[in-house]
Design a protein around this motif. Sequence first.
Motif, PDB file in Angstrom:
ATOM      1  N   LEU A   1      76.713  19.777  25.508  1.00  0.00           N
ATOM      2  CA  LEU A   1      77.024  18.401  25.121  1.00  0.00           C
ATOM      3  C   LEU A   1      77.071  18.303  23.608  1.00  0.00           C
ATOM      4  CD1 LEU A   1      74.736  16.259  27.472  1.00  0.00           C
ATOM      5  CD2 LEU A   1      77.156  16.779  27.773  1.00  0.00           C
ATOM      6  N   VAL A   2      77.889  17.382  23.136  1.00  0.00           N
ATOM      7  CA  VAL A   2      77.960  17.107  21.705  1.00  0.00           C
ATOM      8  C   VAL A   2      77.821  15.605  21.500  1.00  0.00           C
ATOM      9  CG1 VAL A   2      79.454  17.089  19.672  1.00  0.00           C
ATOM     10  CG2 VAL A   2      79.323  19.121  21.077  1.00  0.00           C
ATOM     11  N   GLU A   3      76.947  15.209  20.576  1.00  0.00           N
ATOM     12  CA  GLU A   3      76.764  13.803  20.224  1.00  0.00           C
ATOM     13  C   GLU A   3      77.260  13.581  18.799  1.00  0.00           C
ATOM     14  OE1 GLU A   3      72.926  12.562  23.016  1.00  0.00           O
ATOM     15  OE2 GLU A   3      72.656  12.855  20.848  1.00  0.00           O
ATOM     16  N   LEU A   4      78.135  12.598  18.624  1.00  0.00           N
ATOM     17  CA  LEU A   4      78.712  12.294  17.325  1.00  0.00           C
ATOM     18  C   LEU A   4      78.251  10.922  16.858  1.00  0.00           C
ATOM     19  CD1 LEU A   4      81.159  13.754  19.194  1.00  0.00           C
ATOM     20  CD2 LEU A   4      82.263  13.745  16.962  1.00  0.00           C
ATOM     21  N   ARG A   5      77.894  10.844  15.571  1.00  0.00           N
ATOM     22  CA  ARG A   5      77.569   9.575  14.939  1.00  0.00           C
ATOM     23  C   ARG A   5      78.225   9.543  13.562  1.00  0.00           C
ATOM     24  NH1 ARG A   5      72.277  10.942  16.752  1.00  0.00           N
ATOM     25  NH2 ARG A   5      71.525   9.621  18.450  1.00  0.00           N
TER      26      ARG A   5
ATOM     27  N   PRO B   1      75.362   7.040  19.735  1.00  0.00           N
ATOM     28  CA  PRO B   1      76.185   8.245  19.650  1.00  0.00           C
ATOM     29  C   PRO B   1      77.331   8.241  20.659  1.00  0.00           C
ATOM     30  CG  PRO B   1      74.142   8.735  20.798  1.00  0.00           C
ATOM     31  CD  PRO B   1      74.028   7.318  20.318  1.00  0.00           C
ATOM     32  N   ARG B   2      78.461   8.855  20.266  1.00  0.00           N
ATOM     33  CA  ARG B   2      79.550   9.149  21.186  1.00  0.00           C
ATOM     34  C   ARG B   2      79.282  10.542  21.750  1.00  0.00           C
ATOM     35  NH1 ARG B   2      83.465   5.727  18.690  1.00  0.00           N
ATOM     36  NH2 ARG B   2      82.242   4.273  17.421  1.00  0.00           N
ATOM     37  N   GLN B   3      79.518  10.731  23.013  1.00  0.00           N
ATOM     38  CA  GLN B   3      79.140  11.993  23.662  1.00  0.00           C
ATOM     39  C   GLN B   3      80.352  12.672  24.283  1.00  0.00           C
ATOM     40  OE1 GLN B   3      76.446  12.554  27.395  1.00  0.00           O
ATOM     41  NE2 GLN B   3      75.067  12.528  25.638  1.00  0.00           N
ATOM     42  N   SER B   4      80.377  13.997  24.170  1.00  0.00           N
ATOM     43  CA  SER B   4      81.442  14.797  24.757  1.00  0.00           C
ATOM     44  C   SER B   4      80.829  15.962  25.513  1.00  0.00           C
ATOM     45  CB  SER B   4      82.387  15.324  23.668  1.00  0.00           C
ATOM     46  OG  SER B   4      83.384  16.157  24.227  1.00  0.00           O
ATOM     47  N   LYS B   5      81.395  16.264  26.668  1.00  0.00           N
ATOM     48  CA  LYS B   5      80.914  17.358  27.509  1.00  0.00           C
ATOM     49  C   LYS B   5      81.940  18.482  27.508  1.00  0.00           C
ATOM     50  CE  LYS B   5      79.521  18.333  32.307  1.00  0.00           C
ATOM     51  NZ  LYS B   5      79.352  17.751  33.659  1.00  0.00           N
ATOM     52  N   ALA B   6      81.457  19.706  27.316  1.00  0.00           N
ATOM     53  CA  ALA B   6      82.356  20.856  27.257  1.00  0.00           C
ATOM     54  C   ALA B   6      83.011  21.097  28.610  1.00  0.00           C
ATOM     55  CB  ALA B   6      81.592  22.103  26.817  1.00  0.00           C
ATOM     56  N   ARG B   7      84.246  21.575  28.555  1.00  0.00           N
ATOM     57  CA  ARG B   7      84.982  21.920  29.771  1.00  0.00           C
ATOM     58  C   ARG B   7      84.791  23.396  30.046  1.00  0.00           C
ATOM     59  NH1 ARG B   7      90.149  18.426  27.561  1.00  0.00           N
ATOM     60  NH2 ARG B   7      89.088  16.422  27.709  1.00  0.00           N
ATOM     61  N   GLY B   8      83.702  23.708  30.719  1.00  0.00           N
ATOM     62  CA  GLY B   8      83.381  25.097  31.005  1.00  0.00           C
ATOM     63  C   GLY B   8      82.140  25.540  30.258  1.00  0.00           C
ATOM     64  N   THR B   9      81.702  26.747  30.557  1.00  0.00           N
ATOM     65  CA  THR B   9      80.517  27.328  29.935  1.00  0.00           C
ATOM     66  C   THR B   9      80.918  28.617  29.211  1.00  0.00           C
ATOM     67  OG1 THR B   9      79.999  28.499  31.987  1.00  0.00           O
ATOM     68  CG2 THR B   9      78.989  26.335  31.675  1.00  0.00           C
ATOM     69  N   GLY B  10      79.899  29.393  28.824  1.00  0.00           N
ATOM     70  CA  GLY B  10      80.180  30.649  28.140  1.00  0.00           C
ATOM     71  C   GLY B  10      79.934  30.560  26.654  1.00  0.00           C
ATOM     72  N   PRO B  11      80.335  31.586  25.885  1.00  0.00           N
ATOM     73  CA  PRO B  11      80.044  31.618  24.450  1.00  0.00           C
ATOM     74  C   PRO B  11      80.942  30.728  23.616  1.00  0.00           C
ATOM     75  CG  PRO B  11      81.264  33.576  25.096  1.00  0.00           C
ATOM     76  CD  PRO B  11      80.950  32.835  26.367  1.00  0.00           C
ATOM     77  N   ASP B  12      82.138  30.341  24.143  1.00  0.00           N
ATOM     78  CA  ASP B  12      83.105  29.572  23.352  1.00  0.00           C
ATOM     79  C   ASP B  12      83.629  28.375  24.148  1.00  0.00           C
ATOM     80  OD1 ASP B  12      83.039  31.614  21.277  1.00  0.00           O
ATOM     81  OD2 ASP B  12      84.260  32.820  22.640  1.00  0.00           O
TER      82      ASP B  12
ATOM     83  N   LEU C   1      79.757  12.317   8.811  1.00  0.00           N
ATOM     84  CA  LEU C   1      79.913  12.589  10.240  1.00  0.00           C
ATOM     85  C   LEU C   1      78.790  13.522  10.690  1.00  0.00           C
ATOM     86  CD1 LEU C   1      81.633  12.374  12.841  1.00  0.00           C
ATOM     87  CD2 LEU C   1      82.849  14.426  12.065  1.00  0.00           C
ATOM     88  N   SER C   2      78.035  13.081  11.673  1.00  0.00           N
ATOM     89  CA  SER C   2      76.944  13.877  12.235  1.00  0.00           C
ATOM     90  C   SER C   2      77.336  14.350  13.626  1.00  0.00           C
ATOM     91  CB  SER C   2      75.653  13.049  12.306  1.00  0.00           C
ATOM     92  OG  SER C   2      74.672  13.704  13.088  1.00  0.00           O
ATOM     93  N   VAL C   3      77.299  15.657  13.835  1.00  0.00           N
ATOM     94  CA  VAL C   3      77.634  16.246  15.135  1.00  0.00           C
ATOM     95  C   VAL C   3      76.443  17.091  15.584  1.00  0.00           C
ATOM     96  CG1 VAL C   3      79.294  17.593  16.445  1.00  0.00           C
ATOM     97  CG2 VAL C   3      80.043  16.356  14.410  1.00  0.00           C
ATOM     98  N   CYS C   4      75.817  16.693  16.676  1.00  0.00           N
ATOM     99  CA  CYS C   4      74.644  17.385  17.211  1.00  0.00           C
ATOM    100  C   CYS C   4      75.039  18.081  18.511  1.00  0.00           C
ATOM    101  CB  CYS C   4      73.506  16.403  17.447  1.00  0.00           C
ATOM    102  SG  CYS C   4      71.975  17.172  18.044  1.00  0.00           S
ATOM    103  N   VAL C   5      74.792  19.386  18.605  1.00  0.00           N
ATOM    104  CA  VAL C   5      75.149  20.177  19.781  1.00  0.00           C
ATOM    105  C   VAL C   5      73.903  20.407  20.627  1.00  0.00           C
ATOM    106  CG1 VAL C   5      76.148  22.338  20.611  1.00  0.00           C
ATOM    107  CG2 VAL C   5      77.001  21.300  18.504  1.00  0.00           C
ATOM    108  N   LEU C   6      73.999  20.071  21.930  1.00  0.00           N
ATOM    109  CA  LEU C   6      72.884  20.195  22.853  1.00  0.00           C
ATOM    110  C   LEU C   6      73.274  21.098  24.011  1.00  0.00           C
ATOM    111  CD1 LEU C   6      71.974  16.405  23.045  1.00  0.00           C
ATOM    112  CD2 LEU C   6      70.853  18.112  21.615  1.00  0.00           C
ATOM    113  N   SER C   7      72.294  21.837  24.522  1.00  0.00           N
ATOM    114  CA  SER C   7      72.491  22.672  25.705  1.00  0.00           C
ATOM    115  C   SER C   7      71.602  22.120  26.820  1.00  0.00           C
ATOM    116  CB  SER C   7      72.137  24.130  25.405  1.00  0.00           C
ATOM    117  OG  SER C   7      72.376  24.952  26.526  1.00  0.00           O
TER     118      SER C   7
END
Length: 316
Positions: free
Chosen positions: A84-88, A96-107, A128-134
Amino acid sequence: MKMEAQRDILAHRGSLSVRTWYPVGTVLAGLYSTPPLNEVVAPPPGMATRLCFSVEYRHSSEQLMVSLLRLANLPPRFHGNVTLVELRLLPDDRRPRQSKARGTGPDPEFSDCFVFQVSGVCVPQSTLSVCVLSVEQDCKRHAVGRVLFPLEGELGQAGRVLWKDLETEDNTQRSELGDVQISLSYSPAQQRLSVGVLRARGLQLLAGTGVCVQVSLQIHTQVVKTKRSCVVKGENNPYFDHKMTFKLRSQHVDEACLKFELQQTNNVHSEPPVLLGVLVLGPFMYARGPQLQHWMDMVNAPQEPVKLWHGFSRAT
């Protein structure tokens, strides 16, 4: 021409206003033969975890467009998790605005676009603040890292693709005066600010001396309350694990700050302690960068402790 069409597609990928880029009645063949994102946007060499995105400001509508494209080189322990990524948009954006990755893996890929309504006067002062969560299967979250991107001077080339390294606890640049790990938590219901002075690292202390951290709650220029941690002797990487609370009304959260002073105690009790370094955490009027982000994370996650390392700076 084909490469130029691909770059144009990539620059505006995920746009919410497609008609502004492609006039009605025209057809771009590249739309139907776009190569995979990992072929068009190759990460720079190296193994650092990086975020790929683009920013563009539209003066006519006063909109900041942020296109979130992909991540590269996620640590192996996160490969099977949801990313997940949270943007502020700091300093004023608390939700925060939130985005979910399409798929898993290293990239993992995102290919999402976000719109922030911000005036042309304020956008150069914004970050711009971008926080990456697993996120694991049991919904437990882990912070992978963050990107803080000041917009001043960065909007000249609209839509260009940017790669930025994630800042993590492991690769955060250390201060020559030492660093301290702070935990913050705020309860609006109880109007209580909880502060934890957890531990420090890289301190330059004289043998046989002790060190403590003095914490002051300040509203504007007035010091409301001052408290001190326990004194730890003879260690350059001391563990304090000291908790303290302050009364703070909700209407003062945007006007208050916390000042941390690293003090070296003196063997002669009649002499004052030696000030080794200072740190200020608070909203935009007091702090920038990670210090501002820590405060905003606390405000946006009520009653949830937020931990972060900070470097001390010299007293002015």
